[in-house]
Write an enzyme that holds these catalytic residues in place. Structure first.
Site, PDB file in Angstrom:
ATOM      1  N   ASP A  83       0.856  -1.196   0.000  1.00 38.44           N
ATOM      2  CA  ASP A  83       0.000   0.000   0.000  1.00 38.44           C
ATOM      3  C   ASP A  83       0.895   1.251   0.000  1.00 38.44           C
ATOM      4  O   ASP A  83       1.815   1.357   0.817  1.00 38.44           O
ATOM      5  CB  ASP A  83      -0.852  -0.049   1.288  1.00 38.44           C
ATOM      6  CG  ASP A  83      -1.973   0.974   1.300  1.00 38.44           C
ATOM      7  OD1 ASP A  83      -2.408   1.401   0.209  1.00 38.44           O
ATOM      8  OD2 ASP A  83      -2.426   1.321   2.408  1.00 38.44           O
ATOM      9  N   GLY A 221      -9.271   5.424   1.124  1.00 39.35           N
ATOM     10  CA  GLY A 221     -10.050   6.154   2.124  1.00 39.35           C
ATOM     11  C   GLY A 221     -11.491   5.686   2.163  1.00 39.35           C
ATOM     12  O   GLY A 221     -12.418   6.481   2.271  1.00 39.35           O
ATOM     13  N   SER A 223     -13.074   3.704   4.411  1.00 35.35           N
ATOM     14  CA  SER A 223     -13.715   3.307   5.673  1.00 35.35           C
ATOM     15  C   SER A 223     -15.022   4.062   5.847  1.00 35.35           C
ATOM     16  O   SER A 223     -15.146   5.228   5.462  1.00 35.35           O
ATOM     17  CB  SER A 223     -12.780   3.583   6.855  1.00 35.35           C
ATOM     18  OG  SER A 223     -11.843   2.531   6.973  1.00 35.35           O
ATOM     19  N   THR A 266      -8.972   2.173   8.540  1.00 37.66           N
ATOM     20  CA  THR A 266      -9.476   2.865   9.731  1.00 37.66           C
ATOM     21  C   THR A 266     -10.573   2.071  10.446  1.00 37.66           C
ATOM     22  O   THR A 266     -10.575   1.976  11.679  1.00 37.66           O
ATOM     23  CB  THR A 266     -10.003   4.263   9.329  1.00 37.66           C
ATOM     24  OG1 THR A 266      -8.878   5.025   8.864  1.00 37.66           O
ATOM     25  CG2 THR A 266     -10.667   4.971  10.483  1.00 37.66           C
TER      26      THR A 266
HETATM   27  P1  13P Z   1      -9.212   4.427   5.434  1.00 36.62           P
HETATM   28  O1  13P Z   1      -8.365   5.312   6.291  1.00 36.62           O
HETATM   29  O2  13P Z   1     -10.484   5.092   5.030  1.00 36.62           O
HETATM   30  O3  13P Z   1      -9.448   3.099   6.044  1.00 36.62           O
HETATM   31  O4  13P Z   1      -8.408   4.180   4.071  1.00 36.62           O
HETATM   32  C1  13P Z   1      -7.351   3.261   4.015  1.00 36.62           C
HETATM   33  C2  13P Z   1      -6.565   3.374   2.749  1.00 36.62           C
HETATM   34  O5  13P Z   1      -6.936   4.018   1.796  1.00 36.62           O
HETATM   35  C3  13P Z   1      -5.297   2.630   2.712  1.00 36.62           C
HETATM   36  O6  13P Z   1      -4.571   2.864   1.532  1.00 36.62           O
HETATM   37  O1  G3H Z   2      -3.248   4.654   3.691  1.00 32.60           O
HETATM   38  C1  G3H Z   2      -2.842   4.437   4.793  1.00 32.60           C
HETATM   39  C2  G3H Z   2      -3.126   3.207   5.540  1.00 32.60           C
HETATM   40  O2  G3H Z   2      -4.197   3.441   6.427  1.00 32.60           O
HETATM   41  C3  G3H Z   2      -1.893   2.700   6.220  1.00 32.60           C
HETATM   42  O3  G3H Z   2      -1.525   3.543   7.251  1.00 32.60           O
HETATM   43  O4  G3H Z   2       0.907   4.085   6.955  1.00 32.60           O
HETATM   44  O5  G3H Z   2      -0.204   4.207   9.190  1.00 32.60           O
HETATM   45  O6  G3H Z   2       0.263   1.997   8.122  1.00 32.60           O
HETATM   46  P1  G3H Z   2      -0.056   3.453   7.917  1.00 32.60           P
HETATM   47 ZN    ZN Z   3      -4.641   4.843   0.735  1.00 34.34          ZN
END
Ligand code: 13P
Ligand code: G3H
Ligand code: ZN
Length: 339
Positions: A83, A221, A223, A266
């Site tokens: 990610d 994003g 969540s 999240t």
């Molecule tokens: P949330 O913060 O909405 O869960 O999004 C996570 C995300 O986009 C990780 O790449």
């Molecule tokens: O996009 C972000 C994800 O929620 C991962 O977050 O970099 O704190 O692991 P992190």
């Molecule tokens: Zn993301």
């Protein structure tokens, strides 16, 4: 089955008209929660790790935990995805470790904060696509930037995806999947009230899908920040402000318009924290980590299983046999030769 190419998972999702959740992990309990939810709902699934997660687990633990996951859940197609890779070297080290998919987030410069130029984004993403496709590995790119900086990602500035740029970007880089910015942000504080079409631009997704029908769109994003999870955290001593996330029905609308990968982190954090806080508040005499990690894992499983049903991936685990990365590599090479 071994870890599966994310491209195959998303191609199958496109064929079946459903979305696939990409859930972030940092430890064994989160991986277990996701795999149990996948088994419970018979879902293919994407497990993703950020740079922070890789450093927290020191890569080797993550890798071996994922080997345990595929060994113990052989009926579940699962991809391991990086990610928000911040530069080609981060993506290359993930591919060399065995990730079957990486995100090269060239919408931001290597610091993960400064918005980057289109030319920079194309150059770094193309470099990763060349390396990844030669090994059968999937690449997600991003065009436009999400708002929000609370989790350390992003500039805080929102740049909604420009459809013309999205089309040019896909043609110039050859990415398999494209993250688009349409009004969401990372973290728990996305919107001050229920989002309307003014803030959550679903029509932008529709237009990009119309112009790039063969590119899998990705919603970051995503969540939903369920009020009951926020309330549970606060009931047991937390101090979260009221917040709105992305309503599930909007995600489902996105899925009808080419969204195939839906990123959720999240909501899992909220589920885990609420469950742990409850044990701490109600049973302060307890100090065995299993007493609070078990309910945390169960709460996350319940949340993820619900999302798997919401996104439509439930019931699809047995639809197909996994292609090997070598077969994926041959497919990319054949497509390049035919172009
Ligand atoms: P949330 O913060 O909405 O869960 O999004 C996570 C995300 O986009 C990780 O790449
Ligand atoms: O996009 C972000 C994800 O929620 C991962 O977050 O970099 O704190 O692991 P992190
Ligand atoms: Zn993301």
């Amino acid at each position: 089955m071994p870890l599966v190419s994310m491209r195959q998972l998303l191609d199958e999702a496109a064929r079946g008209g459903y979305g696939v959740g990409a859930f972030n992990v940092n430890n064994m309990e989160q991986i277990q929660a996701i795999m149990e939810a996948a088994r419970e709902t018979a879902s293919p699934v994407i497990i993703q790790a950020s740079r922070g997660a890789r450093s927290y687990t020191n890569d080797r633990f993550l890798w071996h935990l994922m080997q345990a996951a595929v060994e113990l859940y052989p009926e579940i197609p699962v991809s391991l995805h990086l990610d928000h890779g911040n530069e080609p070297a981060t993506c290359i080290s993930a591919i060399d470790l065995g990730f079957t998919s990486v995100m090269m987030d060239g919408s931001l410069e290597g610091d993960g904060k400064t918005p980057a130029s289109f030319e920079y984004n194309v150059a770094v993403t193309k470099e990763v696509v060349d390396y990844a496709h030669a090994r059968g590995v999937t690449v997600e790119g991003e065009i436009g930037t999400l708002g929000g900086i609370e989790d350390g990602h992003g500039s805080g500035e929102v740049h909604l995806t420009d459809p013309d740029e999205a089309v040019a970007f896909v043609h110039e880089t050859g990415v398999d999947a494209l993250a688009v910015a349409f009004g969401t942000s990372h973290g728990a504080y996305k919107f001050a009230q229920e989002p309307t079409g003014e803030v959550l631009k679903m029509d932008l997704i529709e237009e990009i899908h119309r112009r790039l029908p063969d590119t899998h769109l990705v919603m970051h994003g995503s969540s939903s920040v369920p009020p009951e999870l926020v309330a549970q955290v606060n009931k047991y001593g937390g101090a979260l402000k009221p917040a709105w996330g992305v309503p599930v029905k909007e995600i489902q609308l996105g899925i009808q318009n080419g969204v195939r990968k839906i990123n959720v982190d999240t909501d899992s954090r909220l589920a885990v924290t609420g469950a742990i806080r409850k044990v701490f508040a109600e049973s302060p005499e307890k100090f065995d980590p299993r007493d609070y990690l078990k309910p945390a894992r169960a709460a996350m499983q319940e949340l993820i299983a619900a999302r798997m049903r919401d996104f439509g991936q439930a019931g699809h685990a047995g639809d197909y046999e996994a292609l090997s990365l070598e077969e994926m590599r041959e497919g990319y090479a054949a497509a390049a030769a035919a172009a």
